[in-house]
Motif scaffolding. Structure first.
Motif, PDB file in Angstrom:
ATOM      1  N   VAL A  13     -33.303  14.648  -6.391  1.00 29.42           N
ATOM      2  CA  VAL A  13     -32.688  14.052  -5.197  1.00 29.42           C
ATOM      3  C   VAL A  13     -32.836  12.525  -5.175  1.00 29.42           C
ATOM      4  CG1 VAL A  13     -32.796  13.934  -2.678  1.00 29.42           C
ATOM      5  CG2 VAL A  13     -32.786  16.135  -3.818  1.00 29.42           C
ATOM      6  N   PRO A  14     -34.021  11.973  -5.438  1.00 28.32           N
ATOM      7  CA  PRO A  14     -34.105  10.506  -5.440  1.00 28.32           C
ATOM      8  C   PRO A  14     -33.220   9.864  -6.511  1.00 28.32           C
ATOM      9  CG  PRO A  14     -36.304  11.441  -5.323  1.00 28.32           C
ATOM     10  CD  PRO A  14     -35.365  12.572  -5.570  1.00 28.32           C
ATOM     11  N   GLY A  15     -33.198  10.457  -7.685  1.00 22.91           N
ATOM     12  CA  GLY A  15     -32.342   9.921  -8.748  1.00 22.91           C
ATOM     13  C   GLY A  15     -30.877   9.988  -8.372  1.00 22.91           C
ATOM     14  N   TYR A  16     -30.456  11.126  -7.814  1.00 28.53           N
ATOM     15  CA  TYR A  16     -29.064  11.269  -7.373  1.00 28.53           C
ATOM     16  C   TYR A  16     -28.719  10.219  -6.323  1.00 28.53           C
ATOM     17  CZ  TYR A  16     -25.290  12.970  -4.456  1.00 28.53           C
ATOM     18  OH  TYR A  16     -24.155  13.037  -3.697  1.00 28.53           O
ATOM     19  N   LEU A  27     -18.078   8.245  -9.028  1.00 30.70           N
ATOM     20  CA  LEU A  27     -19.288   8.649  -8.321  1.00 30.70           C
ATOM     21  C   LEU A  27     -19.849   9.961  -8.871  1.00 30.70           C
ATOM     22  CD1 LEU A  27     -18.472   7.724  -4.632  1.00 30.70           C
ATOM     23  CD2 LEU A  27     -20.026   6.572  -6.193  1.00 30.70           C
ATOM     24  N   LEU A  28     -18.986  10.842  -9.318  1.00 29.21           N
ATOM     25  CA  LEU A  28     -19.456  12.085  -9.929  1.00 29.21           C
ATOM     26  C   LEU A  28     -20.250  11.787 -11.199  1.00 29.21           C
ATOM     27  CD1 LEU A  28     -19.442  15.196  -9.974  1.00 29.21           C
ATOM     28  CD2 LEU A  28     -17.349  15.031 -11.347  1.00 29.21           C
ATOM     29  N   LEU A  29     -19.739  10.901 -12.028  1.00 32.04           N
ATOM     30  CA  LEU A  29     -20.461  10.550 -13.253  1.00 32.04           C
ATOM     31  C   LEU A  29     -21.794   9.878 -12.953  1.00 32.04           C
ATOM     32  CD1 LEU A  29     -17.517   9.298 -15.483  1.00 32.04           C
ATOM     33  CD2 LEU A  29     -18.803  11.430 -15.700  1.00 32.04           C
ATOM     34  N   PHE A  30     -21.814   8.984 -11.968  1.00 30.60           N
ATOM     35  CA  PHE A  30     -23.072   8.342 -11.609  1.00 30.60           C
ATOM     36  C   PHE A  30     -24.034   9.336 -10.975  1.00 30.60           C
ATOM     37  CE2 PHE A  30     -21.331   4.286 -12.601  1.00 30.60           C
ATOM     38  CZ  PHE A  30     -22.419   3.444 -12.737  1.00 30.60           C
ATOM     39  N   GLY A  31     -23.529  10.227 -10.133  1.00 28.83           N
ATOM     40  CA  GLY A  31     -24.389  11.212  -9.492  1.00 28.83           C
ATOM     41  C   GLY A  31     -25.011  12.176 -10.487  1.00 28.83           C
ATOM     42  N   LEU A  32     -24.286  12.484 -11.560  1.00 28.37           N
ATOM     43  CA  LEU A  32     -24.820  13.392 -12.572  1.00 28.37           C
ATOM     44  C   LEU A  32     -25.941  12.763 -13.404  1.00 28.37           C
ATOM     45  CD1 LEU A  32     -21.557  15.121 -13.804  1.00 28.37           C
ATOM     46  CD2 LEU A  32     -23.386  16.118 -12.430  1.00 28.37           C
ATOM     47  N   LEU A  33     -26.099  11.459 -13.332  1.00 28.01           N
ATOM     48  CA  LEU A  33     -27.194  10.808 -14.050  1.00 28.01           C
ATOM     49  C   LEU A  33     -28.554  11.114 -13.429  1.00 28.01           C
ATOM     50  CD1 LEU A  33     -25.655   7.299 -14.787  1.00 28.01           C
ATOM     51  CD2 LEU A  33     -26.067   9.142 -16.422  1.00 28.01           C
ATOM     52  N   GLY A  34     -28.563  11.383 -12.125  1.00 30.41           N
ATOM     53  CA  GLY A  34     -29.817  11.685 -11.440  1.00 30.41           C
ATOM     54  C   GLY A  34     -30.267  13.103 -11.711  1.00 30.41           C
ATOM     55  N   VAL A  43       0.850  -1.180   0.000  1.00 23.55           N
ATOM     56  CA  VAL A  43       0.000   0.000   0.000  1.00 23.55           C
ATOM     57  C   VAL A  43       0.890   1.235   0.000  1.00 23.55           C
ATOM     58  CG1 VAL A  43      -1.723   1.279   1.310  1.00 23.55           C
ATOM     59  CG2 VAL A  43      -1.835  -1.207   1.208  1.00 23.55           C
ATOM     60  N   THR A  44       0.695   2.084  -0.989  1.00 24.08           N
ATOM     61  CA  THR A  44       1.468   3.319  -1.102  1.00 24.08           C
ATOM     62  C   THR A  44       0.517   4.510  -1.174  1.00 24.08           C
ATOM     63  OG1 THR A  44       1.500   3.240  -3.514  1.00 24.08           O
ATOM     64  CG2 THR A  44       3.317   2.146  -2.366  1.00 24.08           C
ATOM     65  N   GLY A  45       1.032   5.661  -0.891  1.00 29.05           N
ATOM     66  CA  GLY A  45       0.224   6.876  -0.984  1.00 29.05           C
ATOM     67  C   GLY A  45      -0.257   7.143  -2.389  1.00 29.05           C
ATOM     68  N   ALA A  46       0.582   6.855  -3.372  1.00 29.68           N
ATOM     69  CA  ALA A  46       0.184   7.058  -4.769  1.00 29.68           C
ATOM     70  C   ALA A  46      -0.970   6.132  -5.145  1.00 29.68           C
ATOM     71  CB  ALA A  46       1.368   6.831  -5.694  1.00 29.68           C
ATOM     72  N   GLY A  47      -0.936   4.904  -4.668  1.00 30.26           N
ATOM     73  CA  GLY A  47      -2.025   3.969  -4.956  1.00 30.26           C
ATOM     74  C   GLY A  47      -3.331   4.411  -4.328  1.00 30.26           C
ATOM     75  N   VAL A  48      -3.260   4.857  -3.078  1.00 30.18           N
ATOM     76  CA  VAL A  48      -4.465   5.336  -2.398  1.00 30.18           C
ATOM     77  C   VAL A  48      -5.013   6.568  -3.113  1.00 30.18           C
ATOM     78  CG1 VAL A  48      -5.371   6.275  -0.239  1.00 30.18           C
ATOM     79  CG2 VAL A  48      -3.773   4.368  -0.178  1.00 30.18           C
ATOM     80  N   ALA A  49      -4.123   7.479  -3.500  1.00 28.93           N
ATOM     81  CA  ALA A  49      -4.561   8.695  -4.189  1.00 28.93           C
ATOM     82  C   ALA A  49      -5.182   8.381  -5.545  1.00 28.93           C
ATOM     83  CB  ALA A  49      -3.386   9.653  -4.359  1.00 28.93           C
ATOM     84  N   SER A  50      -4.598   7.459  -6.283  1.00 31.20           N
ATOM     85  CA  SER A  50      -5.170   7.128  -7.592  1.00 31.20           C
ATOM     86  C   SER A  50      -6.526   6.441  -7.444  1.00 31.20           C
ATOM     87  CB  SER A  50      -4.203   6.261  -8.400  1.00 31.20           C
ATOM     88  OG  SER A  50      -4.047   5.000  -7.802  1.00 31.20           O
ATOM     89  N   GLY A  51      -6.678   5.593  -6.447  1.00 30.45           N
ATOM     90  CA  GLY A  51      -7.980   4.978  -6.194  1.00 30.45           C
ATOM     91  C   GLY A  51      -9.013   6.005  -5.775  1.00 30.45           C
ATOM     92  N   ALA A  52      -8.588   6.993  -4.983  1.00 37.92           N
ATOM     93  CA  ALA A  52      -9.507   8.037  -4.533  1.00 37.92           C
ATOM     94  C   ALA A  52      -9.962   8.908  -5.694  1.00 37.92           C
ATOM     95  CB  ALA A  52      -8.836   8.885  -3.455  1.00 37.92           C
ATOM     96  N   VAL A  53      -9.049   9.295  -6.546  1.00 35.94           N
ATOM     97  CA  VAL A  53      -9.408  10.136  -7.698  1.00 35.94           C
ATOM     98  C   VAL A  53     -10.324   9.376  -8.657  1.00 35.94           C
ATOM     99  CG1 VAL A  53      -8.454  11.260  -9.758  1.00 35.94           C
ATOM    100  CG2 VAL A  53      -7.381  11.609  -7.534  1.00 35.94           C
ATOM    101  N   THR A  54     -10.012   8.112  -8.879  1.00 35.32           N
ATOM    102  CA  THR A  54     -10.842   7.301  -9.771  1.00 35.32           C
ATOM    103  C   THR A  54     -12.250   7.132  -9.208  1.00 35.32           C
ATOM    104  OG1 THR A  54      -8.877   6.133 -10.523  1.00 35.32           O
ATOM    105  CG2 THR A  54     -10.999   5.078 -10.933  1.00 35.32           C
ATOM    106  N   ALA A  55     -12.358   6.837  -7.922  1.00 31.11           N
ATOM    107  CA  ALA A  55     -13.675   6.663  -7.307  1.00 31.11           C
ATOM    108  C   ALA A  55     -14.451   7.978  -7.299  1.00 31.11           C
ATOM    109  CB  ALA A  55     -13.529   6.126  -5.892  1.00 31.11           C
ATOM    110  N   PHE A  56     -13.757   9.089  -7.082  1.00 30.71           N
ATOM    111  CA  PHE A  56     -14.424  10.392  -7.110  1.00 30.71           C
ATOM    112  C   PHE A  56     -15.032  10.656  -8.487  1.00 30.71           C
ATOM    113  CE2 PHE A  56     -14.345  14.955  -7.978  1.00 30.71           C
ATOM    114  CZ  PHE A  56     -15.175  15.412  -6.960  1.00 30.71           C
ATOM    115  N   ALA A  57     -14.251  10.421  -9.524  1.00 27.79           N
ATOM    116  CA  ALA A  57     -14.755  10.617 -10.885  1.00 27.79           C
ATOM    117  C   ALA A  57     -15.910   9.666 -11.183  1.00 27.79           C
ATOM    118  CB  ALA A  57     -13.631  10.429 -11.897  1.00 27.79           C
TER     119      ALA A  57
END
Length: 98
Positions: free
Chosen positions: A37-40, A27-34, A11-25
């Motif tokens: 509020v219920p859809g989001y 969830l952002l894409l999925f959240g924009l589909l709604g 486990v490295t900081g770069a790995g955690v950061a890349s996973g965090a950025v990927t998950a953020f993007a």
């Protein structure tokens, strides 16, 4: 001499950061589909579930640092969605997800 076992994917900081950025993007894409509020909330729940399944696969077969970043950001995204639902519920008095 005792054998030395080394982690294949530490486990490295770069790995955690890349996973965090990927998950953020993700969830952002999925959240924009709604569109409301219920859809989001539902799209965020679906996207987060898929992200956690990917994190579980990464824990078992891949980089655990990336899985950690994905899991942390997904939990944060679910918390934000829950807060949005709670605020809407408090304002209207009606449960917004049905």
């Amino acid at each position: 001499m005792r054998p030395v076992w080394r982690e294949p994917h530490p486990v490295t900081g770069a790995g955690v950061a890349s996973g965090a950025v990927t998950a953020f993007a993700w969830l952002l894409l999925f959240g924009l589909l709604g569109r409301d509020v219920p859809g989001y909330a539902w799209w965020t729940l679906i996207g987060g579930t898929l992200a956690w399944l990917a994190a579980a696969a990464l824990v078992r077969y891949g980089d655990r640092g990336v899985a950690t970043g994905v899991a942390i950001v997904t939990a944060g995204g679910w918390s934000i969605a829950a807060a949005v639902v709670a605020v809407r519920w408090a304002q209207s008095g009606n449960w917004p997800l049905w």
